[in-house]
Write a protein that holds these residues in place. Structure first.
Motif, PDB file in Angstrom:
ATOM      1  N   ARG A 188     -14.792   1.001  36.397  1.00 23.90           N
ATOM      2  CA  ARG A 188     -15.371   1.395  35.100  1.00 23.90           C
ATOM      3  C   ARG A 188     -14.780   2.721  34.635  1.00 23.90           C
ATOM      4  NH1 ARG A 188     -20.081  -1.036  37.401  1.00 23.90           N
ATOM      5  NH2 ARG A 188     -20.727   0.927  38.335  1.00 23.90           N
ATOM      6  N   GLN A 189     -14.583   3.635  35.561  1.00 23.25           N
ATOM      7  CA  GLN A 189     -13.984   4.926  35.220  1.00 23.25           C
ATOM      8  C   GLN A 189     -12.535   4.762  34.759  1.00 23.25           C
ATOM      9  OE1 GLN A 189     -14.455   7.505  38.634  1.00 23.25           O
ATOM     10  NE2 GLN A 189     -16.639   7.036  38.829  1.00 23.25           N
ATOM     11  N   VAL A 190     -11.839   3.784  35.341  1.00 28.68           N
ATOM     12  CA  VAL A 190     -10.443   3.544  34.960  1.00 28.68           C
ATOM     13  C   VAL A 190     -10.361   3.063  33.511  1.00 28.68           C
ATOM     14  CG1 VAL A 190      -8.383   2.151  35.429  1.00 28.68           C
ATOM     15  CG2 VAL A 190      -9.719   3.080  37.332  1.00 28.68           C
ATOM     16  N   VAL A 191     -11.282   2.177  33.120  1.00 29.79           N
ATOM     17  CA  VAL A 191     -11.312   1.715  31.725  1.00 29.79           C
ATOM     18  C   VAL A 191     -11.511   2.908  30.791  1.00 29.79           C
ATOM     19  CG1 VAL A 191     -12.494   0.273  30.030  1.00 29.79           C
ATOM     20  CG2 VAL A 191     -12.187  -0.564  32.375  1.00 29.79           C
ATOM     21  N   ASP A 192     -12.468   3.745  31.109  1.00 34.23           N
ATOM     22  CA  ASP A 192     -12.738   4.921  30.266  1.00 34.23           C
ATOM     23  C   ASP A 192     -11.536   5.869  30.226  1.00 34.23           C
ATOM     24  OD1 ASP A 192     -15.274   3.961  29.751  1.00 34.23           O
ATOM     25  OD2 ASP A 192     -16.248   5.173  31.294  1.00 34.23           O
ATOM     26  N   LEU A 193     -10.891   6.040  31.368  1.00 32.37           N
ATOM     27  CA  LEU A 193      -9.743   6.951  31.440  1.00 32.37           C
ATOM     28  C   LEU A 193      -8.624   6.485  30.518  1.00 32.37           C
ATOM     29  CD1 LEU A 193      -8.124   9.292  32.742  1.00 32.37           C
ATOM     30  CD2 LEU A 193      -7.427   7.662  34.518  1.00 32.37           C
ATOM     31  N   PHE A 194      -8.269   5.220  30.602  1.00 29.90           N
ATOM     32  CA  PHE A 194      -7.122   4.747  29.816  1.00 29.90           C
ATOM     33  C   PHE A 194      -7.448   4.618  28.338  1.00 29.90           C
ATOM     34  CE2 PHE A 194      -5.195   4.168  33.855  1.00 29.90           C
ATOM     35  CZ  PHE A 194      -3.835   4.252  33.591  1.00 29.90           C
ATOM     36  N   ALA A 240     -15.410 -15.001  27.653  1.00 27.04           N
ATOM     37  CA  ALA A 240     -15.623 -15.443  29.036  1.00 27.04           C
ATOM     38  C   ALA A 240     -15.478 -14.315  30.052  1.00 27.04           C
ATOM     39  CB  ALA A 240     -14.644 -16.566  29.372  1.00 27.04           C
ATOM     40  N   LEU A 241     -15.245 -13.085  29.594  1.00 28.28           N
ATOM     41  CA  LEU A 241     -15.241 -11.953  30.516  1.00 28.28           C
ATOM     42  C   LEU A 241     -16.615 -11.803  31.161  1.00 28.28           C
ATOM     43  CD1 LEU A 241     -13.373  -9.213  28.436  1.00 28.28           C
ATOM     44  CD2 LEU A 241     -12.572 -10.179  30.601  1.00 28.28           C
ATOM     45  N   SER A 242     -16.645 -11.219  32.356  1.00 31.67           N
ATOM     46  CA  SER A 242     -17.933 -10.891  32.957  1.00 31.67           C
ATOM     47  C   SER A 242     -18.666  -9.916  32.037  1.00 31.67           C
ATOM     48  CB  SER A 242     -17.743 -10.269  34.342  1.00 31.67           C
ATOM     49  OG  SER A 242     -17.119  -8.999  34.222  1.00 31.67           O
ATOM     50  N   GLN A 243     -19.970  -9.930  32.086  1.00 32.28           N
ATOM     51  CA  GLN A 243     -20.745  -9.071  31.194  1.00 32.28           C
ATOM     52  C   GLN A 243     -20.401  -7.604  31.382  1.00 32.28           C
ATOM     53  OE1 GLN A 243     -22.540 -10.102  28.744  1.00 32.28           O
ATOM     54  NE2 GLN A 243     -23.199  -8.068  28.078  1.00 32.28           N
ATOM     55  N   GLU A 244     -20.195  -7.201  32.626  1.00 37.02           N
ATOM     56  CA  GLU A 244     -19.865  -5.807  32.923  1.00 37.02           C
ATOM     57  C   GLU A 244     -18.523  -5.426  32.299  1.00 37.02           C
ATOM     58  OE1 GLU A 244     -19.982  -2.971  36.881  1.00 37.02           O
ATOM     59  OE2 GLU A 244     -19.245  -5.027  37.102  1.00 37.02           O
ATOM     60  N   ALA A 245     -17.537  -6.315  32.421  1.00 38.06           N
ATOM     61  CA  ALA A 245     -16.216  -6.035  31.857  1.00 38.06           C
ATOM     62  C   ALA A 245     -16.263  -6.031  30.338  1.00 38.06           C
ATOM     63  CB  ALA A 245     -15.214  -7.067  32.355  1.00 38.06           C
ATOM     64  N   LYS A 246     -17.046  -6.923  29.763  1.00 36.56           N
ATOM     65  CA  LYS A 246     -17.148  -6.994  28.307  1.00 36.56           C
ATOM     66  C   LYS A 246     -17.781  -5.723  27.752  1.00 36.56           C
ATOM     67  CE  LYS A 246     -18.357 -11.004  26.818  1.00 36.56           C
ATOM     68  NZ  LYS A 246     -19.186 -12.161  26.419  1.00 36.56           N
ATOM     69  N   ALA A 258     -15.241  -2.910  28.012  1.00 38.67           N
ATOM     70  CA  ALA A 258     -14.195  -3.064  27.007  1.00 38.67           C
ATOM     71  C   ALA A 258     -14.701  -2.678  25.623  1.00 38.67           C
ATOM     72  CB  ALA A 258     -13.683  -4.500  27.004  1.00 38.67           C
ATOM     73  N   ALA A 259     -15.901  -3.148  25.303  1.00 39.95           N
ATOM     74  CA  ALA A 259     -16.479  -2.822  23.996  1.00 39.95           C
ATOM     75  C   ALA A 259     -16.693  -1.317  23.858  1.00 39.95           C
ATOM     76  CB  ALA A 259     -17.789  -3.578  23.811  1.00 39.95           C
ATOM     77  N   LYS A 260     -17.162  -0.684  24.915  1.00 41.52           N
ATOM     78  CA  LYS A 260     -17.353   0.766  24.918  1.00 41.52           C
ATOM     79  C   LYS A 260     -16.025   1.486  24.695  1.00 41.52           C
ATOM     80  CE  LYS A 260     -18.858   4.514  28.021  1.00 41.52           C
ATOM     81  NZ  LYS A 260     -19.300   4.827  29.404  1.00 41.52           N
ATOM     82  N   ALA A 261     -14.948   0.883  25.230  1.00 41.04           N
ATOM     83  CA  ALA A 261     -13.624   1.482  25.077  1.00 41.04           C
ATOM     84  C   ALA A 261     -12.968   1.114  23.752  1.00 41.04           C
ATOM     85  CB  ALA A 261     -12.724   1.038  26.236  1.00 41.04           C
ATOM     86  N   GLY A 262     -13.644   0.300  22.953  1.00 46.10           N
ATOM     87  CA  GLY A 262     -13.098  -0.077  21.657  1.00 46.10           C
ATOM     88  C   GLY A 262     -12.117  -1.226  21.702  1.00 46.10           C
TER      89      GLY A 262
END
Length: 434
Positions: A191-197, A285-291, A294-298
């Motif tokens: 989750r931190q990696v998504v936010d970082l990038f 079809a992404l997992s809820q956590e990944a979705k 991703a949405a938080k990251a825009g």
């Protein structure tokens, strides 16, 4: 900037050797070339005359990261010829094996190749010194991908347990459960990696080409669907219709590249394949956590900025961790939906032609095989993700350079951003000449 020539010989921090040549005159790009300068590796010729059982392990040597994908893709092609139907348990194990290579590839690409671009570092070594905790966590994620491939495939690269019809070995219940716990333990870091990038600033451009990805209703497929789709053209086709003189994908030669380029035959449009294409195709079809991440990251479809392939890979890491942990626990249930075994099913050898199709970490991968009545290879053809991406990358480099020049950028900035764009595609130029 009246006339500027940009030449980058051997792009750094990518797999293999590729050069970039741009000439900008009067604010317009007059020359834009993505040169793949690797020599031909001749894997397609190497397997001709070999027995079908040898082919997956030869083809796996095309790539040390995507070797699991090449093995599974060849096996799927052979099973297509022989008419083999495998068990659901075998399909689940193949998915785990392919996802293991996703964790290997994405962790390496994001932190070793891409991250230094956005942290003003020349390589990953200053990052290791400046932020050892982040670096160690990234290596841990890569190591976990190795462990998953080793658990399912018998070793971390060039797997040996996946064969036509099933697997020769399967993990124990305790091994599945232990792996599930390890996968879950990495999700907070992912989750931190998504936010970082997503925090990194990138030029606002949109790819001019199409996108290609595997599709399946209600699923995020990586190796268990035969349907490919050009998202822009709205063309969906079976893997057997991908290549050849009348195939949906048209490969063609260019004088400045050792790799074939590719485009959608119906529209004559280049296209992008990879994590960003997959998320555009299968967001729901992404997992809820990944979705949520991703949405938080825009990152929401339709997203056409090729730089955000980095963010898409980070989202896929989080998705893969959750998906594989769940799969491991379901496989550990003795009376669950995957009851039974993954031992190779019986089959007969016959002549024919078939195409295997998977989503390798870098994008759509096709293997076409023609076998004779004894199961020996008569003809083989491979389309790797990077080879398919080269034409679209070249077009995106042109769009990027023209935008930067219009915005007043000078040569050093243009060159740096073009290199960053190349790396965002996560190319493997060695694989492109297979």
């Amino acid at each position: 900037m009246s006339k500027t020539a940009i030449s980058v010989d051997h792009i750094a921090r990518v797999e293999g050797h590729g050069n970039v040549h741009l000439t900008i005159e009067g604010g317009q790009v007059v020359t834009c070339e993505m040169n793949v300068v690797e020599p031909a590796r001749l894997f397609e010729s190497m397997v001709v005359g070999r027995k079908f059982a040898d082919v997956p392990y030869i083809a796996s040597r095309v790539c040390g990261i995507c070797s699991a994908s090449h093995v599974i893709t060849d096996i799927l092609a052979i099973e297509r010829v022989f008419g083999v139907e495998v068990t659901d348990r075998t399909r689940a194990l193949r998915e785990l094996l392919v996802y293991g290579s996703y964790l290997q590839n994405h962790a390496s690409h994001l932190f070793v190749f891409a991250a230094p671009d956005f942290l003003d570092m020349a390589s990953v070594f200053p990052l290791a010194q400046a932020n050892p905790a982040l670096f160690d966590s990234a290596l841990g994620l890569k190591a976990l991908g190795n462990q998953l491939c080793n658990l399912v495939g018998g070793r971390s690269i060039h797997p040996i347990t996946a064969v036509v019809g099933g697997f020769t070995h399967e993990p124990t219940r305790d091994e599945y459960l232990a792996m599930a716990d390890k996968l879950d333990a990495e999700r907070e870091f992912a989750r931190q990696v998504v936010d970082l990038f997503r925090s990194f600033t990138v030029p606002a451009i949109a790819t001019q080409g199409d996108m290609l990805a595997m599709v399946a209703d209600g699923r995020y497929p990586v190796c268990d669907s035969r349907d490919a789709r050009f998202l822009g053209a709205g063309v969906t086709f079976d893997a057997d219709e991908a290549a050849g003189a009348a195939g949906q994908i048209e490969e063609y030669e260019v004088s400045h590249s050792a790799a074939l380029f590719a485009r959608c035959r119906q529209t004559a449009t280049p296209y992008f394949t990879g994590a960003l294409a997959r998320i555009n195709a299968s967001w729901g079809a992404l997992s809820q956590e990944a979705k949520v991440a991703a949405a938080k990251a825009g990152l929401r479809p339709p997203e056409r900025n090729p730089y955000l392939n980095n963010v898409a890979q980070a989202v896929e890491v989080l998705d893969a961790l959750a998906r594989c942990a769940e799969l491991c626990r379901r496989l550990a249930e003795p009376d669950g939906e995957f009851a039974g075994d993954s031992q190779p099913v019986a089959f007969g050898v016959r002549a024919g032609k078939g195409t295997g199709f998977t989503e390798a970490p870098r994008g759509a991968l096709f293997h076409e095989l023609e076998l004779d009545e004894t199961g020996r290879v008569v003809h083989a053809a491979i389309m790797t993700p990077t080879a398919q991406n080269c034409a679209n990358l070249e077009a995106d480099m042109r769009v990027l350079a023209e935008k930067l020049v219009a915005d007043g950028a000078e040569k050093p900035e243009v060159q740096l951003e073009v290199e960053k764009l190349v790396r965002a595609y996560d190319p493997c130029f060695s694989c492109s000449v297979h």
